[in-house]
Design an enzyme around this catalytic site. Structure first.
Site, PDB file in Angstrom:
ATOM      1  N   LYS A 195       0.862  -1.182   0.000  1.00 17.29           N
ATOM      2  CA  LYS A 195       0.000   0.000   0.000  1.00 17.29           C
ATOM      3  C   LYS A 195       0.896   1.229   0.000  1.00 17.29           C
ATOM      4  O   LYS A 195       1.719   1.416   0.905  1.00 17.29           O
ATOM      5  CB  LYS A 195      -0.900  -0.006   1.228  1.00 17.29           C
ATOM      6  CG  LYS A 195      -1.741   1.259   1.338  1.00 17.29           C
ATOM      7  CD  LYS A 195      -2.751   1.172   2.463  1.00 17.29           C
ATOM      8  CE  LYS A 195      -3.490   2.492   2.618  1.00 17.29           C
ATOM      9  NZ  LYS A 195      -4.442   2.471   3.736  1.00 17.29           N
ATOM     10  N   LYS A 248      -2.286  -1.551  -3.844  1.00 20.58           N
ATOM     11  CA  LYS A 248      -3.117  -0.354  -3.760  1.00 20.58           C
ATOM     12  C   LYS A 248      -2.281   0.898  -3.831  1.00 20.58           C
ATOM     13  O   LYS A 248      -1.280   0.949  -3.124  1.00 20.58           O
ATOM     14  CB  LYS A 248      -3.865  -0.397  -2.427  1.00 20.58           C
ATOM     15  CG  LYS A 248      -4.678   0.812  -2.119  1.00 20.58           C
ATOM     16  CD  LYS A 248      -5.271   0.692  -0.747  1.00 20.58           C
ATOM     17  CE  LYS A 248      -5.995   1.983  -0.432  1.00 20.58           C
ATOM     18  NZ  LYS A 248      -6.402   2.037   0.934  1.00 20.58           N
TER      19      LYS A 248
HETATM   20  C1  PBG Z   1      -7.262   3.412   5.664  1.00 23.31           C
HETATM   21  C2  PBG Z   1      -7.542   3.383   4.213  1.00 23.31           C
HETATM   22  C3  PBG Z   1      -7.360   4.386   3.241  1.00 23.31           C
HETATM   23  C4  PBG Z   1      -7.891   3.857   2.049  1.00 23.31           C
HETATM   24  C5  PBG Z   1      -8.336   2.576   2.339  1.00 23.31           C
HETATM   25  N1  PBG Z   1      -8.088   2.291   3.671  1.00 23.31           N
HETATM   26  C6  PBG Z   1      -6.885   5.768   3.339  1.00 23.31           C
HETATM   27  C7  PBG Z   1      -5.492   6.093   3.638  1.00 23.31           C
HETATM   28  O1  PBG Z   1      -4.622   5.241   3.749  1.00 23.31           O
HETATM   29  O2  PBG Z   1      -5.258   7.283   3.801  1.00 23.31           O
HETATM   30  C8  PBG Z   1      -7.952   4.587   0.747  1.00 23.31           C
HETATM   31  C9  PBG Z   1      -8.993   4.099  -0.192  1.00 23.31           C
HETATM   32  C10 PBG Z   1      -9.324   5.037  -1.286  1.00 23.31           C
HETATM   33  O3  PBG Z   1      -8.686   6.071  -1.515  1.00 23.31           O
HETATM   34  O4  PBG Z   1     -10.280   4.714  -1.984  1.00 23.31           O
HETATM   35  N2  PBG Z   1      -5.966   3.647   6.012  1.00 23.31           N
END
Ligand code: PBG
Length: 323
Positions: A195, A248
């Site tokens: 991520k 992601k």
């Molecule tokens: C929680 C999380 C996030 C997303 C999914 N889980 C936000 C982040 O990391 O700031 C982002 C999903 C999206 O942008 O659609 N940490």
């Protein structure tokens, strides 16, 4: 062999021929629909940067889950906006926490849906970071204690899959150990394995009311420039017991997705995140892109790169287009 013996256009001559030789297909069964849930009743508050998406209350979220079922979408992932945020993320593991109550209500009405829990603390912490803080440091191992508690609380609420997205080291192992200790040996973990610290999460932070109050997430989420490091992140999550992997965001990281699938061979997801969705919506609204074609092309590219399924805000629309 080469031209003129080989003519690749021969197999492009008709729609039927193209269908026969198509390598990648998409259908409603490939999608997971994200839902945002806040306290209240009868709430359906539009998220301005994500047209067609809303903050729901539990009752309206159950209806939205019903739309997924009707469209043939097999799964939803829940994000909660709690009544109160604090320094311990109490709302994340409360028995009557917002996503716990929602999961029970959704599973009650739609037992056939796979209901996934995003396990992260940014929505529940008063400072908006994904872990416990000391000064301005996000502390890894103290966060893992909350991670373990939250996973058990989510499994008890009936979630089918636990998906940790906080990017703390050791989080998959902590969750596996906690779930097994509480009798949830059969609850799978979908690891947000690679991520990235991405600008494409912008609209999500409005949707989940979770922007960090200081700094950014670059001390725990990955540097967009790194590929080899992603392979190490993924290998560690596999070793710690991940059942499924996720990359992601999706489209800016198709190289990572491709190699993740090739090298590890686990069931693999990609998250087409809020900013990817918002870009397509905005261009479509301006008449700059044919939305249906562009959205389906982007989803196809994600599958072609190696995703077995896709978390996407286009889940419902795409399912209907493909029906
Ligand atoms: C929680 C999380 C996030 C997303 C999914 N889980 C936000 C982040 O990391 O700031 C982002 C999903 C999206 O942008 O659609 N940490």
């Amino acid at each position: 062999m080469a031209f003129p013996i080989d003519r690749l256009r021969r197999l492009r001559g008709s729609a039927a021929l193209r269908a026969l030789v198509r390598e990648t297909t998409l259908d409603a069964g490939d999608f997971v629909l994200p839902l945002f849930i806040r306290p209240g009743k009868g709430v359906r508050k539009e998220i301005s940067s994500m047209p067609g998406h809303f903050q729901y209350s539990v009752d309206t979220a159950v209806k939205a889950a019903g739309e997924a079922v009707a469209a043939g979408v097999p799964s939803v992932i829940l994000f909660g906006i709690p009544e109160k945020k604090d320094a311990k993320a109490s709302g994340a593991y409360a028995k009557d926490g917002i996503v716990q109550v929602s999961a029970r209500a959704i599973k009650d009405k739609h037992p056939q849906l796979v209901v996934m829990a995003d396990l992260c603390f940014c929505e529940y912490m008063d400072h908006g970071h994904c872990g416990v803080i000391r000064g301005e440091t996000i502390v890894n191992d103290a966060t893992l204690e909350l991670t373990a508690k939250t996973a058990v609380s989510q499994a008890e609420a009936g979630f089918d899959v636990i998906a940790p997205s906080g990017m703390m080291d050791g989080q998959v192992a902590a969750i596996r150990k906690a779930l097994d200790g509480a009798g949830f040996q059969m609850t799978p973990i979908l690891a947000y394995a690679a991520k990235y610290s991405s600008a494409f999460y912008g609209p999500f932070r409005e949707a989940a009311e979770s922007p960090p109050s200081f700094g950014d997430r670059s001390t725990y989420q990955m540097d967009p420039a790194n590929f080899d490091e992603a392979m190490r992140e993924i290998a560690l999550d596999v070793a710690e017991g991940a059942d499924m992997l996720m990359v992601k965001p999706a489209m800016p990281y198709l190289d990572v997705l491709r190699e993740c699938k090739r090298r590890f061979g686990l069931p693999t997801a990609a998250y087409q995140v809020s900013g990817e969705f918002a870009m397509l919506k905005a261009a479509a609204k301006n008449g700059w892109l044919d939305e249906k074609r562009a959205a389906l092309e982007s989803l196809t590219s994600i599958k072609r790169a190696g995703a077995d399924f896709i978390l996407t805000y286009y889940a419902l629309e795409a399912a209907r287009w493909l029906a």
